[in-house]
Design a protein around this motif. Structure first.
Motif, PDB file in Angstrom:
ATOM      1  N   LEU A 251       0.000  -7.900  -5.704  1.00  0.00           N
ATOM      2  CA  LEU A 251       0.968  -8.130  -6.791  1.00  0.00           C
ATOM      3  C   LEU A 251       2.017  -7.036  -6.889  1.00  0.00           C
ATOM      4  O   LEU A 251       2.721  -6.935  -7.892  1.00  0.00           O
ATOM      5  CB  LEU A 251       0.212  -8.228  -8.132  1.00  0.00           C
ATOM      6  N   TRP A 252       2.179  -6.207  -5.865  1.00  0.00           N
ATOM      7  CA  TRP A 252       3.025  -5.031  -5.963  1.00  0.00           C
ATOM      8  C   TRP A 252       4.479  -5.321  -6.321  1.00  0.00           C
ATOM      9  O   TRP A 252       5.067  -4.538  -7.063  1.00  0.00           O
ATOM     10  CB  TRP A 252       2.910  -4.163  -4.715  1.00  0.00           C
ATOM     11  N   PRO A 253       5.115  -6.414  -5.890  1.00  0.00           N
ATOM     12  CA  PRO A 253       6.501  -6.620  -6.324  1.00  0.00           C
ATOM     13  C   PRO A 253       6.616  -6.829  -7.835  1.00  0.00           C
ATOM     14  O   PRO A 253       7.538  -6.323  -8.479  1.00  0.00           O
ATOM     15  CB  PRO A 253       6.951  -7.881  -5.573  1.00  0.00           C
ATOM     16  N   VAL A 254       5.649  -7.542  -8.406  1.00  0.00           N
ATOM     17  CA  VAL A 254       5.645  -7.762  -9.849  1.00  0.00           C
ATOM     18  C   VAL A 254       5.466  -6.439 -10.583  1.00  0.00           C
ATOM     19  O   VAL A 254       6.164  -6.158 -11.571  1.00  0.00           O
ATOM     20  CB  VAL A 254       4.523  -8.761 -10.236  1.00  0.00           C
ATOM     21  N   LEU A 255       4.555  -5.624 -10.106  1.00  0.00           N
ATOM     22  CA  LEU A 255       4.313  -4.327 -10.733  1.00  0.00           C
ATOM     23  C   LEU A 255       5.525  -3.425 -10.606  1.00  0.00           C
ATOM     24  O   LEU A 255       5.873  -2.690 -11.543  1.00  0.00           O
ATOM     25  CB  LEU A 255       3.087  -3.657 -10.107  1.00  0.00           C
ATOM     26  N   LEU A 256       6.185  -3.457  -9.472  1.00  0.00           N
ATOM     27  CA  LEU A 256       7.372  -2.637  -9.251  1.00  0.00           C
ATOM     28  C   LEU A 256       8.509  -3.079 -10.158  1.00  0.00           C
ATOM     29  O   LEU A 256       9.202  -2.243 -10.755  1.00  0.00           O
ATOM     30  CB  LEU A 256       7.782  -2.718  -7.786  1.00  0.00           C
TER      31      LEU A 256
ATOM     32  N   ALA B 227       0.833  -1.203   0.000  1.00  0.00           N
ATOM     33  CA  ALA B 227       0.000   0.000   0.000  1.00  0.00           C
ATOM     34  C   ALA B 227       0.868   1.253   0.000  1.00  0.00           C
ATOM     35  O   ALA B 227       0.597   2.208  -0.749  1.00  0.00           O
ATOM     36  CB  ALA B 227      -0.924   0.002   1.214  1.00  0.00           C
ATOM     37  N   VAL B 228       1.905   1.250   0.804  1.00  0.00           N
ATOM     38  CA  VAL B 228       2.799   2.415   0.860  1.00  0.00           C
ATOM     39  C   VAL B 228       3.508   2.603  -0.463  1.00  0.00           C
ATOM     40  O   VAL B 228       3.538   3.708  -1.022  1.00  0.00           O
ATOM     41  CB  VAL B 228       3.807   2.267   2.023  1.00  0.00           C
ATOM     42  N   VAL B 229       4.099   1.534  -0.990  1.00  0.00           N
ATOM     43  CA  VAL B 229       4.840   1.624  -2.255  1.00  0.00           C
ATOM     44  C   VAL B 229       3.932   2.090  -3.388  1.00  0.00           C
ATOM     45  O   VAL B 229       4.277   2.998  -4.147  1.00  0.00           O
ATOM     46  CB  VAL B 229       5.500   0.266  -2.594  1.00  0.00           C
ATOM     47  N   LEU B 230       2.775   1.475  -3.512  1.00  0.00           N
ATOM     48  CA  LEU B 230       1.861   1.846  -4.605  1.00  0.00           C
ATOM     49  C   LEU B 230       1.340   3.263  -4.452  1.00  0.00           C
ATOM     50  O   LEU B 230       1.230   3.999  -5.439  1.00  0.00           O
ATOM     51  CB  LEU B 230       0.697   0.866  -4.673  1.00  0.00           C
ATOM     52  N   PHE B 231       1.008   3.641  -3.235  1.00  0.00           N
ATOM     53  CA  PHE B 231       0.495   4.994  -3.039  1.00  0.00           C
ATOM     54  C   PHE B 231       1.539   6.026  -3.435  1.00  0.00           C
ATOM     55  O   PHE B 231       1.236   6.994  -4.125  1.00  0.00           O
ATOM     56  CB  PHE B 231       0.053   5.204  -1.592  1.00  0.00           C
ATOM     57  N   VAL B 232       2.776   5.803  -3.031  1.00  0.00           N
ATOM     58  CA  VAL B 232       3.851   6.747  -3.368  1.00  0.00           C
ATOM     59  C   VAL B 232       4.066   6.792  -4.880  1.00  0.00           C
ATOM     60  O   VAL B 232       4.283   7.857  -5.454  1.00  0.00           O
ATOM     61  CB  VAL B 232       5.153   6.358  -2.632  1.00  0.00           C
ATOM     62  N   LYS B 233       3.982   5.632  -5.536  1.00  0.00           N
ATOM     63  CA  LYS B 233       4.265   5.564  -6.971  1.00  0.00           C
ATOM     64  C   LYS B 233       3.141   6.117  -7.844  1.00  0.00           C
ATOM     65  O   LYS B 233       3.411   6.736  -8.858  1.00  0.00           O
ATOM     66  CB  LYS B 233       4.543   4.109  -7.389  1.00  0.00           C
ATOM     67  N   VAL B 234       1.895   5.842  -7.489  1.00  0.00           N
ATOM     68  CA  VAL B 234       0.820   6.144  -8.434  1.00  0.00           C
ATOM     69  C   VAL B 234      -0.244   7.114  -7.940  1.00  0.00           C
ATOM     70  O   VAL B 234      -1.129   7.490  -8.715  1.00  0.00           O
ATOM     71  CB  VAL B 234       0.112   4.857  -8.923  1.00  0.00           C
TER      72      VAL B 234
END
Length: 122
Positions: free
Chosen positions: A108-113, A79-86
């Protein structure tokens, strides 16, 4: 006497509109709502998954809790990574489909990253 359509109403409308234009949380409202709802659903899924995986591996309560905490840390980090990115690019109004997209992305956030990191610049 001030009434509708006079200076006071126009001034209030301009102040109200201008406030939302400058408020960063207002601009991020769709992303905040989406990630919050997706995280809430993910907490429930992590609890059920932790229990099921713990039971399937013959574990006791401590193992189930450990699995749940690992899954919970995983989705919170997502949630933190995705929120910061998108978040700044998320402008579409919230819908069931958008919440599902956020939910799937949390898992799936590691795959997306990794996929975003391999994309050529530009």
């Amino acid at each position: 006497m001030l009434g509708p359509g006079t200076g006071a109403a126009v001034l209030f409308g301009a102040m109200h509109s201008n406030f939302h234009d400058r408020d960063p949380l207002w601009r991020l409202r769709h992303a905040l709502a989406g990630v919050t709802l997706a995280l809430l659903l993910s907490v429930l899924v992590a609890a059920f998954a932790g229990s099921a995986i713990g039971d399937a591996t013959g574990g006791d309560y401590g193992r189930r809790v450990t699995i749940y905490l690992v899954l919970l840390a995983y989705v919170v980090a997502g949630a933190v990574v995705l929120f910061v990115k998108v978040a700044r690019h998320e402008t579409r109004p919230l819908s069931g489909g958008r919440v599902f997209t956020w939910f799937a992305s949390l898992w799936l956030w590691p795959v997306l990253l990794l996929a975003a990191g391999r994309r050529p610049p530009g």
